[in-house]
Design a protein around this motif. Structure first.
Motif, PDB file in Angstrom:
ATOM      1  N   PRO A   1       0.771  -1.450  -0.135  1.00  0.00           N
ATOM      2  CA  PRO A   1       0.103   0.088  -0.224  1.00  0.00           C
ATOM      3  C   PRO A   1       0.873   1.348  -0.038  1.00  0.00           C
ATOM      4  O   PRO A   1       0.452   2.551   0.362  1.00  0.00           O
ATOM      5  N   ASP A   2       2.007   1.010  -0.402  1.00  0.00           N
ATOM      6  CA  ASP A   2       2.877   2.352  -0.304  1.00  0.00           C
ATOM      7  C   ASP A   2       3.648   2.764  -1.861  1.00  0.00           C
ATOM      8  O   ASP A   2       4.253   2.085  -2.420  1.00  0.00           O
ATOM      9  N   PRO A   3       3.014   3.827  -2.123  1.00  0.00           N
ATOM     10  CA  PRO A   3       3.402   3.993  -3.614  1.00  0.00           C
ATOM     11  C   PRO A   3       4.931   4.521  -3.879  1.00  0.00           C
ATOM     12  O   PRO A   3       5.243   4.532  -5.164  1.00  0.00           O
ATOM     13  N   ALA A   4       5.614   4.697  -2.798  1.00  0.00           N
ATOM     14  CA  ALA A   4       6.884   5.116  -3.181  1.00  0.00           C
ATOM     15  C   ALA A   4       7.640   3.800  -3.359  1.00  0.00           C
ATOM     16  O   ALA A   4       8.938   4.068  -3.808  1.00  0.00           O
ATOM     17  N   ILE A   5       7.171   2.626  -3.272  1.00  0.00           N
ATOM     18  CA  ILE A   5       7.938   1.678  -3.652  1.00  0.00           C
ATOM     19  C   ILE A   5       7.431   0.765  -4.948  1.00  0.00           C
ATOM     20  O   ILE A   5       7.762  -0.253  -4.994  1.00  0.00           O
ATOM     21  N   LEU A   6       6.679   1.486  -5.572  1.00  0.00           N
ATOM     22  CA  LEU A   6       5.889   0.685  -6.862  1.00  0.00           C
ATOM     23  C   LEU A   6       6.248   1.478  -7.880  1.00  0.00           C
ATOM     24  O   LEU A   6       5.867   2.698  -8.028  1.00  0.00           O
ATOM     25  N   PRO A   7       6.964   0.789  -8.967  1.00  0.00           N
ATOM     26  CA  PRO A   7       7.461   1.350 -10.175  1.00  0.00           C
ATOM     27  C   PRO A   7       6.332   1.628 -11.130  1.00  0.00           C
ATOM     28  O   PRO A   7       5.384   0.887 -11.376  1.00  0.00           O
ATOM     29  N   THR A   8       6.640   2.497 -12.055  1.00  0.00           N
ATOM     30  CA  THR A   8       5.982   2.706 -13.339  1.00  0.00           C
ATOM     31  C   THR A   8       6.709   2.361 -14.397  1.00  0.00           C
ATOM     32  O   THR A   8       8.094   1.981 -14.420  1.00  0.00           O
ATOM     33  N   ILE A   9       6.220   2.512 -15.683  1.00  0.00           N
ATOM     34  CA  ILE A   9       6.944   2.045 -16.997  1.00  0.00           C
ATOM     35  C   ILE A   9       8.198   2.855 -17.021  1.00  0.00           C
ATOM     36  O   ILE A   9       9.149   2.282 -17.463  1.00  0.00           O
ATOM     37  N   ALA A  10       7.971   4.145 -16.800  1.00  0.00           N
ATOM     38  CA  ALA A  10       9.150   5.086 -16.978  1.00  0.00           C
ATOM     39  C   ALA A  10      10.331   4.772 -16.015  1.00  0.00           C
ATOM     40  O   ALA A  10      11.556   4.915 -16.255  1.00  0.00           O
ATOM     41  N   ASP A  11       9.957   4.419 -14.651  1.00  0.00           N
ATOM     42  CA  ASP A  11      10.940   4.018 -13.733  1.00  0.00           C
ATOM     43  C   ASP A  11      11.788   3.130 -14.143  1.00  0.00           C
ATOM     44  O   ASP A  11      13.100   2.825 -14.272  1.00  0.00           O
ATOM     45  N   LEU A  12      11.012   1.749 -14.785  1.00  0.00           N
ATOM     46  CA  LEU A  12      12.070   0.785 -15.284  1.00  0.00           C
ATOM     47  C   LEU A  12      12.378   1.204 -16.487  1.00  0.00           C
ATOM     48  O   LEU A  12      13.592   0.472 -16.740  1.00  0.00           O
ATOM     49  N   ALA A  13      11.967   1.769 -17.521  1.00  0.00           N
ATOM     50  CA  ALA A  13      12.828   2.466 -18.522  1.00  0.00           C
ATOM     51  C   ALA A  13      13.994   2.816 -18.109  1.00  0.00           C
ATOM     52  O   ALA A  13      15.166   2.710 -18.937  1.00  0.00           O
ATOM     53  N   GLY A  14      13.905   3.849 -17.170  1.00  0.00           N
ATOM     54  CA  GLY A  14      15.149   4.503 -16.720  1.00  0.00           C
ATOM     55  C   GLY A  14      16.406   3.336 -16.056  1.00  0.00           C
ATOM     56  O   GLY A  14      17.347   3.558 -16.386  1.00  0.00           O
ATOM     57  N   ALA A  15      15.678   2.608 -15.468  1.00  0.00           N
ATOM     58  CA  ALA A  15      16.557   1.369 -14.859  1.00  0.00           C
ATOM     59  C   ALA A  15      17.229   0.523 -15.840  1.00  0.00           C
ATOM     60  O   ALA A  15      18.381  -0.003 -15.714  1.00  0.00           O
ATOM     61  N   ALA A  16      16.585   0.293 -17.191  1.00  0.00           N
ATOM     62  CA  ALA A  16      17.068  -0.351 -18.217  1.00  0.00           C
ATOM     63  C   ALA A  16      17.935   0.156 -19.486  1.00  0.00           C
ATOM     64  O   ALA A  16      18.278  -0.347 -20.301  1.00  0.00           O
ATOM     65  N   THR A  17      18.176   1.632 -18.922  1.00  0.00           N
ATOM     66  CA  THR A  17      19.073   2.346 -19.878  1.00  0.00           C
ATOM     67  C   THR A  17      20.441   1.608 -20.255  1.00  0.00           C
ATOM     68  O   THR A  17      21.140   1.009 -19.330  1.00  0.00           O
ATOM     69  N   GLY A  18      20.517   1.454 -21.475  1.00  0.00           N
ATOM     70  CA  GLY A  18      21.761   0.706 -22.177  1.00  0.00           C
ATOM     71  C   GLY A  18      21.680  -0.752 -22.261  1.00  0.00           C
ATOM     72  O   GLY A  18      22.479  -1.485 -22.804  1.00  0.00           O
ATOM     73  N   LEU A  19      20.357  -1.213 -21.900  1.00  0.00           N
ATOM     74  CA  LEU A  19      19.915  -2.545 -21.948  1.00  0.00           C
ATOM     75  C   LEU A  19      19.088  -2.835 -23.444  1.00  0.00           C
ATOM     76  O   LEU A  19      18.638  -1.721 -23.574  1.00  0.00           O
ATOM     77  N   ARG A  20      19.348  -3.970 -23.938  1.00  0.00           N
ATOM     78  CA  ARG A  20      18.247  -4.395 -24.882  1.00  0.00           C
ATOM     79  C   ARG A  20      16.993  -4.868 -24.241  1.00  0.00           C
ATOM     80  O   ARG A  20      16.789  -5.772 -23.382  1.00  0.00           O
TER      81      ARG A  20
END
Length: 197
Positions: free
Chosen positions: A146-165
């Motif tokens: 129930p804590d939105p601070a620990i729930l990622p968005t598409i944009a969050d994971l896109a940022g995490a995947a920078t440089g990956l295929r």
């Protein structure tokens, strides 16, 4: 939440998610060629055991000693390397073919850093698979933290995947008791194309 809180949860309710893997993980990995896998934040080990049955060599890590003790007790073949450890500090002893992060929820910047760090462990042709509750689940779904601070968005994971295929980055809706849960999936790996050719 600290490790002792998770220890209490596992003591109170062993096997909280059942013995079978999440259907999304099964679908994404059922045809994958087995190799060396790491299951980070493995909990009671349902994904690690499934990977082991599929022929993978598995290391499974969780910071709940109670969860790892329960997981070892269900590992009838005794082939999985169960380790108690903080996944944000733990590292494998060499390259791996799969890193699975299933329902690991951290503050977003820490999650992004963990995904990027884990991607650095991948061997050529390796794969990182993240599945967790989406921020959309907080607004539109049922269950999950129930804590939105620990729930990622598409944009969050896109940022995490920078440089990956990136092979997949999407919401996954699944039926649960009383409604629909909204998960988020990232399936990615290192590029194998030489940029100088």
């Amino acid at each position: 939440m600290d490790a002792s809180a998770w220890d209490d949860r596992y003591r109170d309710r062993p096997d909280p998610w059942g013995s079978e893997p999440a259907e999304t993980i099964r679908e994404r990995l059922v045809d994958a060629t087995p190799g060396r896998a790491v299951d980070l934040a493995c909990g009671d080990g349902r994904h690690a055991r499934w990977l082991d049955r599929a022929g993978w060599t598995v290391t499974a890590v969780d910071y709940s000693a109670v969860a790892i003790e329960q997981a070892r007790g269900r590992d009838l073949q005794r082939q999985i390397d169960w380790q108690v450890g903080d996944v944000t500090a733990w590292s494998p002893d060499g390259p791996v073919d799969l890193v699975l992060l299933s329902f690991l929820h951290l503050p977003i910047e820490e999650l992004q850093a963990q995904i990027a760090r884990a991607a650095g462990w991948l061997a050529p042709g390796g794969r990182l698979l993240y599945l967790g509750h989406s921020l959309e689940n907080f607004h539109r779904g049922v269950g999950g933290p129930p804590d939105p601070a620990i729930l990622p968005t598409i944009a969050d994971l896109a940022g995490a995947a920078t440089g990956l295929r990136v092979d997949a980055l999407e919401h996954v809706c699944r039926p649960v008791d009383g409604g629909t849960a909204v998960d988020i999936l990232l399936d990615a790996g290192p590029w194998e194309i030489d940029p100088h050719r």
